[in-house]
Design a protein around this motif. Structure first.
Motif, PDB file in Angstrom:
ATOM      1  N   GLY A 226     -19.926  13.356 -91.390  1.00 29.20           N
ATOM      2  CA  GLY A 226     -21.055  14.482 -90.630  1.00 29.20           C
ATOM      3  C   GLY A 226     -22.589  13.956 -91.066  1.00 29.20           C
ATOM      4  N   GLU A 227     -22.619  12.845 -92.115  1.00 26.07           N
ATOM      5  CA  GLU A 227     -23.935  12.604 -92.644  1.00 26.07           C
ATOM      6  C   GLU A 227     -24.997  12.229 -91.507  1.00 26.07           C
ATOM      7  N   HIS A 228     -24.455  11.625 -90.562  1.00 29.14           N
ATOM      8  CA  HIS A 228     -25.265  11.229 -89.532  1.00 29.14           C
ATOM      9  C   HIS A 228     -26.006  12.438 -88.731  1.00 29.14           C
ATOM     10  N   LEU A 229     -25.458  13.585 -88.748  1.00 27.71           N
ATOM     11  CA  LEU A 229     -25.954  14.749 -88.278  1.00 27.71           C
ATOM     12  C   LEU A 229     -27.431  15.261 -89.295  1.00 27.71           C
ATOM     13  N   LEU A 230     -27.505  14.634 -90.270  1.00 31.32           N
ATOM     14  CA  LEU A 230     -28.294  15.241 -91.202  1.00 31.32           C
ATOM     15  C   LEU A 230     -29.923  14.634 -90.748  1.00 31.32           C
ATOM     16  N   LYS A 231     -29.976  13.564 -89.976  1.00 31.57           N
ATOM     17  CA  LYS A 231     -31.241  13.018 -89.743  1.00 31.57           C
ATOM     18  C   LYS A 231     -32.066  13.938 -88.900  1.00 31.57           C
ATOM     19  N   PRO A 232     -31.676  14.343 -87.775  1.00 31.73           N
ATOM     20  CA  PRO A 232     -32.257  15.219 -86.986  1.00 31.73           C
ATOM     21  C   PRO A 232     -32.973  16.355 -87.679  1.00 31.73           C
ATOM     22  N   ILE A 233     -31.941  17.057 -88.682  1.00 26.86           N
ATOM     23  CA  ILE A 233     -32.645  18.005 -89.402  1.00 26.86           C
ATOM     24  C   ILE A 233     -33.588  17.782 -90.345  1.00 26.86           C
ATOM     25  N   ARG A 234     -33.260  16.709 -91.142  1.00 26.55           N
ATOM     26  CA  ARG A 234     -34.317  16.124 -91.779  1.00 26.55           C
ATOM     27  C   ARG A 234     -35.704  15.717 -91.214  1.00 26.55           C
ATOM     28  N   GLN A 235     -35.806  15.573 -89.957  1.00 21.30           N
ATOM     29  CA  GLN A 235     -36.957  15.292 -89.282  1.00 21.30           C
ATOM     30  C   GLN A 235     -37.695  16.526 -89.131  1.00 21.30           C
ATOM     31  N   LEU A 236     -37.037  17.465 -89.166  1.00 19.92           N
ATOM     32  CA  LEU A 236     -37.723  18.941 -88.790  1.00 19.92           C
ATOM     33  C   LEU A 236     -38.910  19.226 -89.665  1.00 19.92           C
ATOM     34  N   ILE A 237     -38.625  18.864 -91.029  1.00 18.29           N
ATOM     35  CA  ILE A 237     -39.853  19.022 -91.943  1.00 18.29           C
ATOM     36  C   ILE A 237     -41.016  17.873 -91.817  1.00 18.29           C
ATOM     37  N   GLU A 238     -40.590  16.769 -91.328  1.00 16.36           N
ATOM     38  CA  GLU A 238     -41.415  15.582 -90.928  1.00 16.36           C
ATOM     39  C   GLU A 238     -42.543  16.356 -89.979  1.00 16.36           C
ATOM     40  N   SER A 239     -42.053  16.876 -88.807  1.00 17.31           N
ATOM     41  CA  SER A 239     -42.836  17.630 -87.894  1.00 17.31           C
ATOM     42  C   SER A 239     -43.425  18.827 -88.498  1.00 17.31           C
ATOM     43  N   VAL A 240     -43.009  19.494 -89.612  1.00 18.15           N
ATOM     44  CA  VAL A 240     -43.791  20.519 -90.067  1.00 18.15           C
ATOM     45  C   VAL A 240     -45.146  19.753 -90.771  1.00 18.15           C
ATOM     46  N   ASN A 241     -44.726  18.703 -91.404  1.00 14.40           N
ATOM     47  CA  ASN A 241     -46.101  17.883 -92.218  1.00 14.40           C
ATOM     48  C   ASN A 241     -46.943  17.609 -90.898  1.00 14.40           C
ATOM     49  N   ASP A 242     -46.398  16.955 -89.923  1.00 15.32           N
ATOM     50  CA  ASP A 242     -47.212  16.583 -88.733  1.00 15.32           C
ATOM     51  C   ASP A 242     -48.211  17.707 -88.331  1.00 15.32           C
ATOM     52  N   THR A 243     -47.351  18.895 -88.339  1.00 17.61           N
ATOM     53  CA  THR A 243     -48.542  20.079 -87.772  1.00 17.61           C
ATOM     54  C   THR A 243     -49.608  20.551 -88.734  1.00 17.61           C
ATOM     55  N   LEU A 244     -49.180  20.334 -90.104  1.00 19.44           N
ATOM     56  CA  LEU A 244     -50.195  20.449 -91.281  1.00 19.44           C
ATOM     57  C   LEU A 244     -51.183  19.426 -91.279  1.00 19.44           C
ATOM     58  N   LYS A 245     -50.856  18.035 -90.866  1.00 20.68           N
ATOM     59  CA  LYS A 245     -51.984  17.159 -90.877  1.00 20.68           C
ATOM     60  C   LYS A 245     -52.686  16.925 -89.564  1.00 20.68           C
ATOM     61  N   GLY A 246     -51.777  16.971 -88.465  1.00 18.14           N
ATOM     62  CA  GLY A 246     -52.570  16.760 -87.398  1.00 18.14           C
ATOM     63  C   GLY A 246     -53.151  17.985 -86.804  1.00 18.14           C
ATOM     64  N   GLN A 247     -52.708  19.272 -86.975  1.00 16.74           N
ATOM     65  CA  GLN A 247     -53.439  20.286 -86.438  1.00 16.74           C
ATOM     66  C   GLN A 247     -54.362  21.143 -87.249  1.00 16.74           C
ATOM     67  N   LEU A 248     -53.872  20.961 -88.789  1.00 20.54           N
ATOM     68  CA  LEU A 248     -54.568  21.999 -89.675  1.00 20.54           C
ATOM     69  C   LEU A 248     -55.374  21.029 -90.650  1.00 20.54           C
ATOM     70  N   ASP A 249     -55.255  19.709 -90.391  1.00 19.91           N
ATOM     71  CA  ASP A 249     -56.231  18.831 -90.924  1.00 19.91           C
ATOM     72  C   ASP A 249     -55.881  18.748 -92.672  1.00 19.91           C
ATOM     73  N   LEU A 250     -54.758  18.696 -92.835  1.00 19.71           N
ATOM     74  CA  LEU A 250     -54.481  18.805 -94.367  1.00 19.71           C
ATOM     75  C   LEU A 250     -55.052  17.738 -95.208  1.00 19.71           C
ATOM     76  N   GLU A 251     -55.068  16.527 -94.778  1.00 18.82           N
ATOM     77  CA  GLU A 251     -55.619  15.375 -95.287  1.00 18.82           C
ATOM     78  C   GLU A 251     -57.204  15.139 -95.068  1.00 18.82           C
ATOM     79  N   LEU A 252     -57.739  16.302 -94.740  1.00 19.18           N
ATOM     80  CA  LEU A 252     -59.187  16.371 -94.568  1.00 19.18           C
ATOM     81  C   LEU A 252     -59.828  17.590 -95.305  1.00 19.18           C
ATOM     82  N   HIS A 253     -58.915  17.976 -96.465  1.00 18.75           N
ATOM     83  CA  HIS A 253     -59.204  19.170 -97.065  1.00 18.75           C
ATOM     84  C   HIS A 253     -60.559  19.214 -97.874  1.00 18.75           C
TER      85      HIS A 253
END
Length: 295
Positions: A226-253
């Motif tokens: 079932g290891e192939h099923l981990l990738k979609p779940i791990r991508q969830l936190i990538e989308s959270v980081n994208d929200t922090l950086k793309g919408q909340l300007d994390l890198e422009l602190h």
């Protein structure tokens, strides 16, 4: 139920004010309360205004009557920097006030937080000695790494800022040790990470606390079922980081001293937590959506 920025800010202020209650304070009582300060900090991030001077000019015109006693830029900056422990506590208070806090599945990852580019900056910055050089996705950066634990829906559970060259596994163990209550009363908790968390010591550390860690295997190792099923779940936190950086300007602190960087990162995590908290309580179809609050 429709919701907007004003509705979120009103609900957030009331919740934080009730949570803080009456606290004894030495000296003269400030005109701007702690609940108002945190609500201001969240609104600033959601509206994407990086300059504090511009933000304090914006509020009376666009949020008339909401914050009648605004401090000057210097006073706001000092109050916000001193409120870092309060920001951290507010993040936890809002997170625990949602049904997502009891989610038996967590996702963990780290993302770079750039703090400077020129060589003189790396030598003269107040962050020198804490920030450092790191490598991520085919590029080098000078700064810190944000280590974030969240639920699949994006609710922040815990976070830490660390030097880029510190092992992710060590940071995860340090987070769990620093807050012993984090893993308490969580039977069957499962944490999913990437290959950076492969470690027998980490597996043993979490197993002692009743937690399982799932991560992909190295290419030269036999894949787990079932290891192939981990990738979609791990991508969830990538989308959270994208929200922090793309919408909340994390890198422009824009933070310069260590406390300033910590405050601005906490400010953005609190804004994300507040949006998720409000979306869950108002029954919004998208838990992590910020569209109703960013204009």
């Amino acid at each position: 139920m429709k919701t907007d920025l004003n509705t979120l800010l009103a609900a957030l202020y009331v919740s934080i004010d009730d949570w803080l209650g009456h606290r004894p304070r030495l000296g003269r009582k400030p005109k701007l309360t702690d609940a108002e300060l945190l609500t201001l900090a969240v609104a600033q991030v959601l509206l994407g205004i990086h300059s504090e001077a511009r933000w304090l000019r914006y509020v009376p015109t666009h949020l008339p009557g909401a914050f009648p006693c605004l401090p000057g830029q210097s006073g706001y900056n000092k109050r916000l920097h001193k409120a870092l422990p309060l920001l951290k506590r507010a993040i936890r208070a809002l997170a625990t006030d949602t049904d997502l806090w009891a989610d038996p599945l967590w996702v963990v990852d780290s993302t770079p937080i750039e703090c400077g580019r020129s060589r003189p900056t790396t030598q003269r910055s107040d962050l020198a000695g804490w920030a450092g050089y790191g490598y991520c996705r085919s590029r080098w950066f000078w700064g810190l790494r944000l280590h974030l634990i969240c639920t699949p829906a994006g609710l922040p559970i815990s976070w830490a800022l660390a030097t880029p060259n510190i092992d992710e596994r060590q940071v995860l163990m340090a987070i769990c040790e620093h807050d012993p209550t984090l893993l308490a009363d969580r039977p069957g908790l499962l944490i999913i990470g990437d290959k950076g968390y492969i470690s027998a010591d980490l597996d043993a550390f979490l197993a002692e606390r009743g937690v399982r860690l799932l991560r992909p295997s190295y290419r030269n190792r036999t894949s787990r079922p079932g290891e192939h099923l981990l990738k979609p779940i791990r991508q969830l936190i990538e989308s959270v980081n994208d929200t922090l950086k793309g919408q909340l300007d994390l890198e422009l602190h824009g933070g310069r001293p260590a406390n300033g960087v910590g405050t601005r990162i906490a400010q953005r995590i609190l804004a994300l937590t507040a949006a998720i908290w409000h979306n869950r309580h108002t029954g919004q179809p998208l838990t992590r959506s910020l569209i109703n609050y960013d204009h």
